[in-house]
Design a protein around this motif. Sequence first.
Motif, mmCIF file in Angstrom:
data_model
loop_
_atom_site.group_PDB
_atom_site.id
_atom_site.type_symbol
_atom_site.label_atom_id
_atom_site.label_comp_id
_atom_site.label_asym_id
_atom_site.label_seq_id
_atom_site.Cartn_x
_atom_site.Cartn_y
_atom_site.Cartn_z
ATOM 1 N N LEU A 1 5.554 -9.902 20.146
ATOM 2 C CA LEU A 1 5.218 -8.475 20.071
ATOM 3 C C LEU A 1 5.692 -7.755 21.333
ATOM 4 O O LEU A 1 5.467 -8.224 22.460
ATOM 5 N N ASN A 2 6.333 -6.596 21.156
ATOM 6 C CA ASN A 2 6.753 -5.792 22.304
ATOM 7 C C ASN A 2 5.533 -5.230 23.030
ATOM 8 O O ASN A 2 4.490 -4.982 22.399
ATOM 9 N N PRO A 3 5.613 -5.004 24.339
ATOM 10 C CA PRO A 3 4.484 -4.414 25.074
ATOM 11 C C PRO A 3 4.081 -3.068 24.475
ATOM 12 O O PRO A 3 4.923 -2.193 24.257
ATOM 13 N N GLY A 4 2.794 -2.925 24.168
ATOM 14 C CA GLY A 4 2.277 -1.676 23.620
ATOM 15 C C GLY A 4 2.530 -1.480 22.139
ATOM 16 O O GLY A 4 2.055 -0.490 21.543
ATOM 17 N N ALA A 5 3.252 -2.427 21.511
ATOM 18 C CA ALA A 5 3.582 -2.260 20.090
ATOM 19 C C ALA A 5 2.346 -2.355 19.205
ATOM 20 O O ALA A 5 2.292 -1.727 18.140
ATOM 21 N N ASP A 6 1.349 -3.129 19.635
ATOM 22 C CA ASP A 6 0.141 -3.265 18.812
ATOM 23 C C ASP A 6 -0.539 -1.917 18.623
ATOM 24 O O ASP A 6 -0.932 -1.561 17.506
ATOM 25 N N LYS A 7 -0.657 -1.141 19.697
ATOM 26 C CA LYS A 7 -1.301 0.175 19.588
ATOM 27 C C LYS A 7 -0.483 1.102 18.683
ATOM 28 O O LYS A 7 -1.040 1.864 17.885
ATOM 29 N N THR A 8 0.837 1.021 18.804
ATOM 30 C CA THR A 8 1.696 1.841 17.956
ATOM 31 C C THR A 8 1.502 1.503 16.485
ATOM 32 O O THR A 8 1.424 2.394 15.627
ATOM 33 N N ILE A 9 1.420 0.201 16.196
ATOM 34 C CA ILE A 9 1.209 -0.247 14.811
ATOM 35 C C ILE A 9 -0.128 0.259 14.293
ATOM 36 O O ILE A 9 -0.226 0.782 13.173
ATOM 37 N N TYR A 10 -1.170 0.121 15.112
ATOM 38 C CA TYR A 10 -2.499 0.590 14.693
ATOM 39 C C TYR A 10 -2.484 2.084 14.397
ATOM 40 O O TYR A 10 -3.088 2.556 13.430
ATOM 41 N N ASP A 11 -1.799 2.839 15.241
ATOM 42 C CA ASP A 11 -1.707 4.292 15.038
ATOM 43 C C ASP A 11 -0.966 4.618 13.745
ATOM 44 O O ASP A 11 -1.332 5.552 13.022
ATOM 45 N N ILE B 1 11.106 -6.209 6.118
ATOM 46 C CA ILE B 1 10.508 -7.000 7.196
ATOM 47 C C ILE B 1 11.435 -7.003 8.410
ATOM 48 O O ILE B 1 10.994 -7.033 9.552
ATOM 49 N N GLY B 2 12.757 -6.906 8.154
ATOM 50 C CA GLY B 2 13.715 -6.848 9.256
ATOM 51 C C GLY B 2 13.549 -5.594 10.092
ATOM 52 O O GLY B 2 13.595 -5.635 11.323
ATOM 53 N N ASP B 3 13.356 -4.454 9.412
ATOM 54 C CA ASP B 3 13.116 -3.195 10.131
ATOM 55 C C ASP B 3 11.874 -3.309 11.006
ATOM 56 O O ASP B 3 11.856 -2.876 12.166
ATOM 57 N N LEU C 1 0.816 -1.212 0.000
ATOM 58 C CA LEU C 1 0.000 0.000 0.000
ATOM 59 C C LEU C 1 0.853 1.268 0.000
ATOM 60 O O LEU C 1 0.554 2.223 -0.714
ATOM 61 N N ASP C 2 1.914 1.284 0.837
ATOM 62 C CA ASP C 2 2.647 2.564 1.006
ATOM 63 C C ASP C 2 4.154 2.468 0.787
ATOM 64 O O ASP C 2 4.875 3.417 1.085
ATOM 65 N N ARG C 3 4.624 1.321 0.290
ATOM 66 C CA ARG C 3 6.045 1.106 -0.018
ATOM 67 C C ARG C 3 6.937 1.332 1.193
ATOM 68 O O ARG C 3 8.056 1.833 1.096
ATOM 69 N N GLY C 4 6.446 0.934 2.369
ATOM 70 C CA GLY C 4 7.268 0.934 3.571
ATOM 71 C C GLY C 4 7.265 2.208 4.376
ATOM 72 O O GLY C 4 8.010 2.329 5.355
ATOM 73 N N THR C 5 6.432 3.165 4.011
ATOM 74 C CA THR C 5 6.425 4.455 4.706
ATOM 75 C C THR C 5 6.069 4.319 6.182
ATOM 76 O O THR C 5 6.673 4.971 7.046
ATOM 77 N N ARG C 6 5.099 3.465 6.503
ATOM 78 C CA ARG C 6 4.572 3.418 7.857
ATOM 79 C C ARG C 6 5.180 2.320 8.735
ATOM 80 O O ARG C 6 5.368 2.528 9.930
ATOM 81 N N LEU C 7 5.479 1.163 8.172
ATOM 82 C CA LEU C 7 5.978 0.056 8.999
ATOM 83 C C LEU C 7 7.412 -0.348 8.674
ATOM 84 O O LEU C 7 7.896 -1.357 9.180
ATOM 85 N N GLY C 8 8.089 0.420 7.846
ATOM 86 C CA GLY C 8 9.495 0.123 7.550
ATOM 87 C C GLY C 8 9.696 -0.402 6.143
ATOM 88 O O GLY C 8 8.813 -1.004 5.549
#
Length: 423
Positions: A181-191, A158-160, A148-155
Amino acid sequence: MGLGKTLSTLTAIADLQLLEDLGKVLIVAPLAVARNTWPDEIHKWDSTKGLSYSTILGSAQQRSAALQQTTDLYITNRENVPWLVEYYGRKWPFKTVVIDELSSFKSPQAKRFKALRKVRPLMHRVIGLTGTPAPNSLMDLWPQMYLLDRGTRLGLTIGDYRRTYFHPGMQSGYVVYNWVLNPGADKTIYDRIGDITISMQSKELLDLPPRTDNIVQVEMTPKETEQYKQLQKDYVLPELGDDGVTASNAAVLANKLLQLANGAIYDDDGKTIKVHDHKLDALANIIDEAQGQSVLVFYQFKHDAERILKKFPQAKRLDTGSDDVHRWNAGKIPMLLAQPQSAGHGLNLQAGGHIIVWFGLTWSLEYYQQANARLMRQGQTQPVIVHHIITKDTIDERVMTVLQGKARGQAALLNAVKAQLGE
């Protein structure tokens, strides 16, 4: 699932064509969905009837001919993506690309993902549709979001993504077996992905009929139970078939145990060995209770379908290349057999019935949810009944626990096998 993603997308395309130049529009979908669902939806609604389309299916010659047509939409199946990318190369003509069942691009190692990634810079707009975006874990999101965004939002890699949001779980030296998953990482990903994501649930937006889940338990004889336990313990059943039945590892054993619970098993030569008919008898009772109403039966192994077809002459195995979907929805198929792997995404079957039977279970929560959503979706007018035929004291019970949400994915199934071995 079942909220009308196809119609919403087609309507958006029709509206956008009045406002801007979309260029050539490509729709990538599972084969059955590309062949049936998208064309059916185009013809069904007044808002989309004006859209012309060409289906890029069949032989290479047929696909090439379909690409030569001048039309609004080009519809192909996901298996054809590598061929399509190679066909056009750097002359990729599709400015707008819709990826139906985006979650089927969740592996960064898959050929289809690598192919689309190659031509992604040549696309102006990409739309992804899925009812199960992260069927195993949030690790599944990175490849989908990259398209969708060529890595703009999640890196960019896949290593990043892994290093930012996860940490190693089980590992041996430098070999990591799973990521946690790191603690709280799910909310960060959703954001991070929230600005380009629309998430809706049918239960919040639709007044769907109720769904009833029913467990139909069957029991093996002492001799059959002993055979099951021997295979479970020793990974071998020497007395079945000409050369016996063996399982080389835990994953193979899991499938062999599921087969045995269903009533038949493949020997080492691939021949089907019948063990019992308990699930067939339970299915017969369900069919009787349905009193002539159509029933959708999900099976897992080919020998399951063959035994069901032999016992029930009125049954028909779904052929997505035929008019089976239309005949089912017209009430002309009283008993339709389908494998969730091939029929679990995108097909609209809600007009043909409201009764589902799981003859053999799948370990995949994604396939399970998607398969049930073939009937439990917008347009269903009757209460949906989902029967699960479970063989007592077998891996069936463990898999049912997995599917009920207490655990997920293939790892959970293998853990279920280990738990039984421990007992």
